[in-house]
Scaffold this active site. Structure first.
Site, PDB file in Angstrom:
ATOM      1  N   CYS A   2       0.847  -1.194   0.000  1.00  0.00           N
ATOM      2  CA  CYS A   2       0.000   0.000   0.000  1.00  0.00           C
ATOM      3  C   CYS A   2       0.885   1.247   0.000  1.00  0.00           C
ATOM      4  O   CYS A   2       2.048   1.217   0.366  1.00  0.00           O
ATOM      5  CB  CYS A   2      -0.919   0.107   1.199  1.00  0.00           C
ATOM      6  N   ARG A  27       2.861   0.321  -5.419  1.00  0.00           N
ATOM      7  CA  ARG A  27       2.837  -0.315  -4.103  1.00  0.00           C
ATOM      8  C   ARG A  27       1.542  -1.101  -3.859  1.00  0.00           C
ATOM      9  O   ARG A  27       1.389  -1.757  -2.833  1.00  0.00           O
ATOM     10  CB  ARG A  27       2.993   0.727  -3.003  1.00  0.00           C
ATOM     11  N   TRP A  75      -3.043  -2.576  -1.431  1.00  0.00           N
ATOM     12  CA  TRP A  75      -2.765  -3.949  -1.832  1.00  0.00           C
ATOM     13  C   TRP A  75      -3.289  -4.793  -0.681  1.00  0.00           C
ATOM     14  O   TRP A  75      -2.703  -4.822   0.395  1.00  0.00           O
ATOM     15  CB  TRP A  75      -1.275  -4.159  -2.015  1.00  0.00           C
ATOM     16  N   ASN A 101      -0.315   1.801   5.956  1.00  0.00           N
ATOM     17  CA  ASN A 101       0.446   0.822   5.176  1.00  0.00           C
ATOM     18  C   ASN A 101       1.159  -0.092   6.163  1.00  0.00           C
ATOM     19  O   ASN A 101       1.895   0.397   7.014  1.00  0.00           O
ATOM     20  CB  ASN A 101       1.461   1.547   4.286  1.00  0.00           C
ATOM     21  N   GLY A 102       0.900  -1.381   6.064  1.00  0.00           N
ATOM     22  CA  GLY A 102       1.539  -2.326   6.979  1.00  0.00           C
ATOM     23  C   GLY A 102       0.522  -3.352   7.432  1.00  0.00           C
ATOM     24  O   GLY A 102      -0.555  -3.472   6.853  1.00  0.00           O
ATOM     25  N   GLU A 483      15.087 -16.169 -14.006  1.00  0.00           N
ATOM     26  CA  GLU A 483      14.598 -14.802 -14.145  1.00  0.00           C
ATOM     27  C   GLU A 483      13.712 -14.653 -15.389  1.00  0.00           C
ATOM     28  O   GLU A 483      12.679 -13.979 -15.345  1.00  0.00           O
ATOM     29  CB  GLU A 483      15.794 -13.827 -14.182  1.00  0.00           C
ATOM     30  N   LYS A 487       9.847 -13.404 -15.153  1.00  0.00           N
ATOM     31  CA  LYS A 487       9.335 -12.229 -15.896  1.00  0.00           C
ATOM     32  C   LYS A 487       8.087 -12.614 -16.651  1.00  0.00           C
ATOM     33  O   LYS A 487       7.087 -11.919 -16.638  1.00  0.00           O
ATOM     34  CB  LYS A 487      10.359 -11.737 -16.923  1.00  0.00           C
ATOM     35  N   GLU A 490       5.084 -13.312 -14.321  1.00  0.00           N
ATOM     36  CA  GLU A 490       4.627 -12.085 -13.649  1.00  0.00           C
ATOM     37  C   GLU A 490       3.712 -11.255 -14.537  1.00  0.00           C
ATOM     38  O   GLU A 490       2.686 -10.773 -14.093  1.00  0.00           O
ATOM     39  CB  GLU A 490       5.832 -11.198 -13.296  1.00  0.00           C
ATOM     40  N   HIS A 506      14.574 -35.931 -15.017  1.00  0.00           N
ATOM     41  CA  HIS A 506      14.182 -36.547 -13.743  1.00  0.00           C
ATOM     42  C   HIS A 506      12.742 -36.231 -13.371  1.00  0.00           C
ATOM     43  O   HIS A 506      12.384 -36.265 -12.202  1.00  0.00           O
ATOM     44  CB  HIS A 506      15.146 -36.122 -12.633  1.00  0.00           C
ATOM     45  N   LYS A 605       5.126  -3.771  -6.143  1.00  0.00           N
ATOM     46  CA  LYS A 605       6.560  -3.607  -6.343  1.00  0.00           C
ATOM     47  C   LYS A 605       7.329  -3.729  -5.037  1.00  0.00           C
ATOM     48  O   LYS A 605       8.402  -4.313  -4.984  1.00  0.00           O
ATOM     49  CB  LYS A 605       6.851  -2.245  -6.980  1.00  0.00           C
TER      50      LYS A 605
HETATM   51  C1  G6P Z   1       8.431  -7.948  -5.523  1.00  0.00           C
HETATM   52  C2  G6P Z   1       8.674  -7.392  -6.915  1.00  0.00           C
HETATM   53  C3  G6P Z   1       9.844  -8.103  -7.563  1.00  0.00           C
HETATM   54  C4  G6P Z   1      11.084  -7.987  -6.675  1.00  0.00           C
HETATM   55  C5  G6P Z   1      10.806  -8.517  -5.263  1.00  0.00           C
HETATM   56  C6  G6P Z   1      11.937  -8.158  -4.308  1.00  0.00           C
HETATM   57  O1  G6P Z   1       7.955  -9.238  -5.593  1.00  0.00           O
HETATM   58  O2  G6P Z   1       7.508  -7.526  -7.695  1.00  0.00           O
HETATM   59  O3  G6P Z   1      10.120  -7.518  -8.822  1.00  0.00           O
HETATM   60  O4  G6P Z   1      12.133  -8.706  -7.256  1.00  0.00           O
HETATM   61  O5  G6P Z   1       9.619  -7.909  -4.735  1.00  0.00           O
HETATM   62  O6  G6P Z   1      11.940  -6.775  -4.138  1.00  0.00           O
HETATM   63  P1  G6P Z   1      13.199  -5.899  -3.741  1.00  0.00           P
HETATM   64  O7  G6P Z   1      12.677  -4.496  -3.699  1.00  0.00           O
HETATM   65  O8  G6P Z   1      13.617  -6.383  -2.367  1.00  0.00           O
HETATM   66  O9  G6P Z   1      14.253  -6.112  -4.746  1.00  0.00           O
END
Ligand code: G6P
Length: 610
Positions: A2, A27, A75, A101-102, A483, A487, A490, A506, A605
């Site tokens: 949030c 956020r 969120w 937020n929290g 990665e 991506k 996501e 396996h 994020k």
């Molecule tokens: C969230 C984001 C990711 C990120 C992860 C860790 O899940 O969507 O893109 O890699 O958090 O975040 P940080 O800010 O600690 O790199």
């Protein structure tokens, strides 16, 4: 997660709050709300769905008069993303209103207690507990500050708060614990926000709030207190970011813009640390002797930052011959890790606020470990609490799925591994020099790859309806597969998995059927024949193979159906080139499926909850 904002000043508050929330949507974006006080009445508007709906509903804020207000973009954690659960939350007689937020971890016990005392709840949120608890203590102590400190002593969990009291029309009350909060100051008014971009358009003078600190904002003054209500002296920091860095700059999405900013992110991260062909990382705070004494490196992070750790393991062990353990922060913090004084803990985080990574940092610190933070957001919690911090200079990253921060983190690891390798005598000066030259060439090679995105777009368009996509590779190529797969899932919502190519047989190979897309990454020369064999194995079972390899491996076309080439570089740095086509692939699949690339469903994020 949030995002919260607050404003008190000369201008109409609601448009400023909505503007701030726009910058904080990364956020959380499942509902949003604002509350504005015009001295007579506190008016609130909140709605589920995107911020755009709230803007529509309030005509960009114009329908809400008043120059003091608070806002929130959510969120959901406790309670579905409904209109009722959206913030702000009032107490029963609508004289106190809160954005939060929290997570209030003991909210259930507090709620039961408040219900026994006659309080009625309308939402399912943990936050509403705060509004009623503030009410309870305000009635008892008649002071908003006293009520707030009492609440802070009573609640467990994390919070960044913005609060209005009807009895105090000229003030915003704010407090933080374990959720980010900044306070901005300007001649035209004062602000609170979860993050700098929310207020950058109005001021560059910012106070960073520490845990259990309170800010009381009035039109011309900001006062800071601790929980004992003692006044604190705080100094403002001047933010010198380029404001355009937080705008789209002609690109359709932040994601694509940030993909294209990667060469710059790498340049900005490495250049200031190379002096006359020598890597100088002053902020590491370690002499060569101390580097030699490191017996083990423990890399701890979440999400993509964790994937840079997986890659760094291969690089540190290969170049500096130092053993590396990599762990997910959410696992590490509860697994009772074995600490020893020669271990260097590295916490990697774009936001510097990820709750699990921050907790891992604190766990390490409490056990006497030296902690290095690799962090993108200057002044964030991890940056401030780590013993040393090495910043990745990727600039503000807005798209929820990371690209440029990930690349800058890899660059930071390259610098560290080279520095460790030379200091520990694991490589000759000639190899160090050759690697450094390759590293400096990387941004240019990235630019070359990014010049042609059409072929990836065309290919991606064929896979818009795929149900499953697999990524395979060995060694560093496996780290890249992780990665690339993340991506894709996501932002495209297509199920995808990354496998160490040799492990396929396996179990996972049973999932391969006619037409399944397998993305095979093979940039590591010594592993090339092995990966080619694994490609043959999936092809035999009907897979359609997209190969990603260095430009001199043209014979891969004998086994692949579609091939993307990257320029030749040192094997340790190949990942930085290989990730680019995979990011573009994910982008075009998401775009082709008509999805919200920058704000994928269910994600945020900065994940400031456990
Ligand atoms: C969230 C984001 C990711 C990120 C992860 C860790 O899940 O969507 O893109 O890699 O958090 O975040 P940080 O800010 O600690 O790199």
């Amino acid at each position: 997660m949030c995002g919260i904002v607050g404003y008190i000043g000369d201008e109409q508050a609601a448009p400023i709050l909505l503007n701030g929330l726009t910058k904080l949507e990364y956020r959380g974006y499942d509902s949003a709300g604002v509350a504005v006080y015009d001295g007579a009445e506190i008016r609130m508007e909140k709605v589920s769905g995107r911020l755009a709906r709230l803007k529509e509903l309030t005509d960009g804020g114009l329908t809400l008069p008043g120059t003091i207000g608070i806002g929130h973009t959510r969120w959901a954690t406790h309670g579905s993303p409904s209109d009722t659960n959206a913030h702000p939350h009032f107490n029963s007689d609508r004289s106190i209103i809160v954005v939060h937020n929290g997570i209030i971890e003991n909210y259930s016990a507090l709620k039961q207690d408040l219900i026994r005392r006659g309080y009625e709840f309308v939402s399912e949120t943990d936050t509403e507990v705060l509004a009623h608890l503030l009410d309870r203590y305000y009635r008892k102590y008649k002071s908003p500050l006293e009520a707030l400190t009492r609440v802070m002593q009573k609640v467990e969990g994390s919070y960044a708060l913005g609060i209005l009291f009807k009895d105090f029309p000229g003030q915003i009350f704010s407090a933080r614990k374990d959720s980010p909060l900044i306070v901005g100051q300007s001649p035209e008014g004062n602000f609170i926000a979860s993050d700098v971009p929310a207020i950058l358009q109005y001021t560059r003078d910012v106070f960073y709030m520490n845990n259990e600190e309170i800010a009381v904002l009035s039109r011309n003054e900001i006062k800071f207190y601790n929980v004992d209500e003692e006044l604190l002296e705080k100094t403002a920091v001047r933010i010198d970011w380029d404001i355009n860095a937080a705008e789209k700059g002609g690109y359709e999405h932040f994601f694509l813009k940030e993909v294209y900013e990667q060469p710059k992110a790498i340049r900005d991260t490495i250049s200031p640390r190379i002096h006359e062909n020598e890597i100088v990382i002053e902020e590491l705070g370690m002499t060569d002797e101390e580097i030699c004494r490191v017996g083990k490196i423990m890399i701890v992070a979440c999400g993509s930052a964790y994937h840079t750790g997986v890659m760094a393991k291969y690089i540190f062990e290969g170049l500096a011959r130092v053993p590396v353990e990599v762990d997910l922060a959410s696992e590490y913090r509860y697994r009772d890790p074995i600490f020893d004084r020669n271990t260097l803990v590295i916490i990697v985080s774009q936001s510097g606020e990820t709750a699990d990574s921050l907790a891992a940092l604190r766990e390490s610190g409490a056990n006497g470990q030296k902690v290095l933070g690799i962090v993108n957001v200057v002044g964030s919690s991890i940056a401030r609490e780590a013993d040393n911090v090495m910043y990745t200079w990727a600039g503000p990253e807005i798209s929820v799925a990371t690209t440029k921060a990930y690349s800058a983190q890899l660059a930071a690891f390259y610098l560290l591994a080279l520095k460790f390798g030379l200091a520990r005598g694991a490589m000759s000066r000639d190899s160090y020099q050759a690697l450094l030259d390759d590293l400096k060439r990387l941004p240019e090679q990235m630019e070359a790859i990014l010049k042609d995105r059409q072929q990836i777009q065309r290919f991606a368009n064929r896979y818009l309806a795929a149900d499953h996509i697999f990524f395979i590779g060995r060694g560093i190529d496996y780290a890249i597969s992780l990665e690339g797969s993340l991506k894709l899932k996501e932002i495209s919502y297509i199920h995808s998995e990354a496998y160490a190519a040799g492990e396929l047989k396996h179990g996972t190979i049973s999932l391969i059927e006619e037409g399944t897309l397998v993305v095979a990454i093979s940039t590591q020369e010594s592993l090339y024949p092995k990966t080619v064999s694994n490609i043959e194995e999936v092809k035999t079972r009907g897979a359609f193979v997209m190969a990603l390899t260095s430009e001199d491996n043209r014979d891969i076309e004998k086994v692949s159906d579609f091939t993307v080439y990257i320029p030749k570089t040192n094997r340790y740095f190949a990942g930085s080139l290989a990730i680019l086509p995979l990011q573009l692939f994910a982008y075009y699949v998401s775009l082709g499926r008509g999805l919200d690339v920058d704000k994928p469903r269910n994600l945020a994020k900065s994940v400031t909850v456990e």
